[in-house]
Design an enzyme around this catalytic site. Sequence first.
Site, PDB file in Angstrom:
ATOM      1  N   LYS A  18     -64.736  42.582  96.886  1.00  0.00           N
ATOM      2  CA  LYS A  18     -64.674  41.135  97.154  1.00  0.00           C
ATOM      3  C   LYS A  18     -63.259  40.666  96.803  1.00  0.00           C
ATOM      4  O   LYS A  18     -62.920  40.488  95.646  1.00  0.00           O
ATOM      5  CB  LYS A  18     -65.717  40.425  96.275  1.00  0.00           C
ATOM      6  CG  LYS A  18     -66.279  39.145  96.842  1.00  0.00           C
ATOM      7  CD  LYS A  18     -65.298  38.002  96.984  1.00  0.00           C
ATOM      8  CE  LYS A  18     -64.949  37.349  95.673  1.00  0.00           C
ATOM      9  NZ  LYS A  18     -63.804  36.407  95.846  1.00  0.00           N
ATOM     10  N   GLU A  45     -60.351  43.586  83.475  1.00  0.00           N
ATOM     11  CA  GLU A  45     -58.902  43.512  83.247  1.00  0.00           C
ATOM     12  C   GLU A  45     -58.558  42.030  83.348  1.00  0.00           C
ATOM     13  O   GLU A  45     -58.572  41.460  84.433  1.00  0.00           O
ATOM     14  CB  GLU A  45     -58.179  44.346  84.308  1.00  0.00           C
ATOM     15  CG  GLU A  45     -56.907  44.971  83.805  1.00  0.00           C
ATOM     16  CD  GLU A  45     -55.720  44.084  84.054  1.00  0.00           C
ATOM     17  OE1 GLU A  45     -55.417  43.273  83.149  1.00  0.00           O
ATOM     18  OE2 GLU A  45     -55.115  44.186  85.111  1.00  0.00           O
ATOM     19  N   CYS A  89     -50.587  39.531  85.121  1.00  0.00           N
ATOM     20  CA  CYS A  89     -51.436  39.551  83.928  1.00  0.00           C
ATOM     21  C   CYS A  89     -50.636  39.957  82.690  1.00  0.00           C
ATOM     22  O   CYS A  89     -50.855  39.429  81.611  1.00  0.00           O
ATOM     23  CB  CYS A  89     -52.639  40.459  84.131  1.00  0.00           C
ATOM     24  SG  CYS A  89     -52.213  42.126  84.643  1.00  0.00           S
ATOM     25  N   GLU A 126     -52.995  31.304  78.511  1.00  0.00           N
ATOM     26  CA  GLU A 126     -52.302  31.940  79.632  1.00  0.00           C
ATOM     27  C   GLU A 126     -51.941  30.868  80.662  1.00  0.00           C
ATOM     28  O   GLU A 126     -52.813  30.159  81.152  1.00  0.00           O
ATOM     29  CB  GLU A 126     -53.208  32.995  80.276  1.00  0.00           C
ATOM     30  CG  GLU A 126     -52.566  33.676  81.454  1.00  0.00           C
ATOM     31  CD  GLU A 126     -53.420  34.792  82.042  1.00  0.00           C
ATOM     32  OE1 GLU A 126     -54.583  34.548  82.391  1.00  0.00           O
ATOM     33  OE2 GLU A 126     -52.906  35.923  82.150  1.00  0.00           O
TER      34      GLU A 126
END
Length: 499
Positions: free
Chosen positions: A195, A270, A304, A401
């Site tokens: 997906k 992750e 990331c 973040e």
Amino acid sequence: MNAPFSPSTLEQLRQDLAQTPRQLFINGRFEAAASGKLIDVVDPATGQNFAQVAAGEAEDIDCAVRAARAAFDGPAWSGTHPSARARLMLKLADLIEAHGERIALTETLDNGMPFMMAKFAAVMGAAEQLRYNAGWATKLAGETLNPSSPGEWHAYTLREPVGVVGAIVPWNFPFVMAVSKIAPALAAGCTVVLKPAEQTPLSAVILAELIAEAGFPEGVINIVTGYGETAGAALVDHPLVDKISFTGSTSVGKKIVCAATGNLKRVTLELGGKSPVMIFGDADVERAIPAAAMGIFGNAGQVCAAGSRLFVHESVYDRVVEGISARAASLRLGSGLLPTTEMGPLVSDEQRRRVLGYINSGADEGANVQVGGQAADGDGYFVQPTVLTGTASGMKVVEEEIFGPVLCAMRFGDDDLEAIAAQANASQYGLAASIWTRDISTAHKMARRVRAGTVRINGGGGVDPAMPLGGFKQSGWGRENGKAGVENFTELKSVTVAL
Ligand code: NAI
Ligand code: MG
């Protein structure tokens, strides 16, 4: 400067994309979503809608999962020898390279990243993922063991594929992330439903075409474009899925953990990061400055493992911050299609608003905007590369973040490694860390003390298929890449024979 691609390929691609919506890839066939719904795909450099893809939902996910289940349970895939799986993977790698220009252009139109970065990250990165993992197909194996129980035994382990894998990927490196999930799953003998992210679904559709061309059996890899809350959630919920491999935000990662309890499917995650970059007084600052700038402004900070918290020894602090700020001020922003562009737009208007919101919150909490801090002019979703000084732990910009081109710079005065490590580790995240020093002992001591899945010393290494990648703390569960990555797509079985 000439474009590093053929303008006719771009023109052809634009025409193709404008004509017909891209379809789902289920059981080896391309088809519309059952609902007929579509997603508009936007070019973040212009804000213009330029393509449409099928918006798959629960019903489409169910068809795809059943196809993957049948492919896994039937002989066409499980009966395929490891070397035959490897050959198919190597063929797919070659096809990706052969179609590299079209893939990279799609990635640039869809995500906004500079074309050369797309070529390097998407095309080369994906081909290498397949080649590296193709090697594991023939090398994954169990061990013979020596039980101490009374008697005489022949005992061994088997590594078996975990089964049907649901792979959910984000929009920051759409193509290579998709391939990075599929490659180890195939090496292990699994089947997959992928997906892609709703913001960047297009390169996955090219991947589907190349999978069909490579000759994988029907149902081994299925690709369902759609939204996270519908298609993604249905995949996580599905009782016939054995494992979810997810890359994305920590908040969705937590939702996935909860949703996976239905059949206790395996989950690897992750997730986000807030990775520290530590520059010591003895570091080669002329190398550290451009690397630290690239580490936060590369792909507009939508990485990331971006080095978003900078800790610099006071003896070199001014020089480093001025150097990075000068680099930020001179970076050329623009469409990723222009050969002069060094930084593209953020992926979406939503992401631009988020990032600007963080910059404003930093200023409200007392940070100084050393450079940048604004949206750039034009219709695209550009944000200037930004350096914030006067930041400290406790501020939202230091804790959370941002996923944009925003660096928080902080200084340290003493040489107590424990204190420096404590600052670096003062985060809910633990994905990556960078260390810059000429002192070999300091470098390795810090590598041990920092709580992060990936440590880079003096600029060492990007993402490599051989190197395990993943997070401590709330940066995730499990590892991708390397032997650990492919083993995460297996179950381990103990077999004992009484002789
Ligand atoms: P997200 O985590 O919502 O999206 C990632 C993927 O998960 C997409 O394919 C999405 O469709 C899917 N998804 C969303 N909700 C889902 C659900 N309930 N069940 C199953 N799948 C679901 O990330 P988003 O909203 O695009 O970005 C928000 C923030 O997340 C970013 O600002 C950044 O901080 C972080 N992020 C981190 C990434 C990383 O590489 N670690 C990648 C993307 C985002
Ligand atoms: Mg989201």
